[in-house]
Scaffold this active site. Sequence first.
Site, short mmCIF file in Angstrom:
data_model
loop_
_atom_site.label_atom_id
_atom_site.label_comp_id
_atom_site.label_asym_id
_atom_site.label_seq_id
_atom_site.Cartn_x
_atom_site.Cartn_y
_atom_site.Cartn_z
N ASP A 1 39.59 31.05 43.19
CA ASP A 1 38.47 30.64 43.88
C ASP A 1 38.81 31.90 44.84
O ASP A 1 39.91 32.15 45.29
CB ASP A 1 38.50 29.32 44.52
CG ASP A 1 37.47 29.07 45.50
OD1 ASP A 1 36.36 29.68 45.07
OD2 ASP A 1 37.93 28.61 46.56
N GLU B 1 35.30 30.85 55.01
CA GLU B 1 34.19 30.69 54.29
C GLU B 1 33.06 31.69 54.47
O GLU B 1 32.53 31.82 55.51
CB GLU B 1 33.39 29.19 54.40
CG GLU B 1 34.45 28.08 54.07
CD GLU B 1 34.55 27.65 52.48
OE1 GLU B 1 33.43 27.79 51.70
OE2 GLU B 1 35.78 27.45 51.90
N SER C 1 34.06 33.25 42.54
CA SER C 1 33.72 32.81 43.46
C SER C 1 31.98 32.45 43.13
O SER C 1 31.22 33.13 42.84
CB SER C 1 33.70 33.98 44.55
OG SER C 1 33.06 33.49 45.62
N ASP D 1 36.85 31.84 48.51
CA ASP D 1 36.71 31.23 49.88
C ASP D 1 37.87 30.18 50.17
O ASP D 1 37.65 29.26 49.40
CB ASP D 1 35.42 30.75 50.29
CG ASP D 1 34.47 31.88 50.30
OD1 ASP D 1 34.54 32.90 49.62
OD2 ASP D 1 33.46 31.72 50.88
MG MG Z 1 36.89 27.61 48.09
#
Ligand code: MG
Length: 306
Positions: A92, A101, A180, A94
């Site tokens: 992933d 984020e 993502s 963020d």
């Molecule tokens: Mg994340």
Amino acid sequence: MVNYVATIISKTPILEEQRQALRDLLAKLDLSVSGNKKLSDRSEDFFFNLPESMGLEALRTEVNRLCNEKIIDIAVQPNDRYRRGKQLAVFDMDSTLIQQEVIDMIAAYADVEDQVSSITSLAMNGLIDFNESLRRRASLLEGVPSTVFESLKSQIRLTPGAYELCKILKKEGYKLAVLSGGFIPLANWIKEKLGLDYAFANQLQVSEDGTALTGKVLGDIVNAERKAQLLKHIADMGNIELGASMAVGDGANDLKMMHTAGYGIAFNAKPIVQEKAPARLNAASLQDVLYILGYTLDEQKALLEN
Ligand SMILES: [Mg+2]
């Protein structure tokens, strides 16, 4: 009987009391330790046999309780050829590969923080799904200059250890990907920075003259299901068994890929995600993932050097 390994990973040097607590727990469950191996001052493997009749889930629940009590992480997995023989890792972005984020950074840039956070809370309370929340957040970005991603790059901070982890895994022959739920310009940028093989993320439409975002999302939305599909797709392309893959993420939308992969690691994740993930890692550095794969600190250092 299947041979398993329980790996302690601690933020500080492991105390004898923490080692003993794991030994006691395994003894209580009638599982005897057949050996152990120090990976560093902060990490150690304990090998044991698990009867096929005993569910791994029951063991994990007990182990997680011990982790909470002793403020350590313990990853439990079969001690088989896949542990150290993986060929694919997906991440992933963020709060996993990077510390921030991105949607919050764009919201601040576009001055729509309040609106974005109210959509986030609707999503967190289950009132709207990920796709709907992404569309609503994206629509707030209508008219934002398309240079937004370029201007955010200087603010993005890689997670400590992300670079080292990726460098070592590449050296070990891994295929690496970022999957993502954020946006492709930054996912591509992270891919270049970390030397990854693939980047998949959401694409925001740009106006015909190329100057501004339209507030619309193009193509398939990268949500939990899509992340799991992409993992399978990348494994297929590389002729890699799913058992030889791992997924690392921090969000609820990463759980599906974690369970699809051979092994899944919740990295500094919310408690509910930690509970549901195959393994949890609460660490200052992403490089600690290598302990879960069985690399000693000396091996890590050697791989980083040459
Ligand atoms: Mg994340």
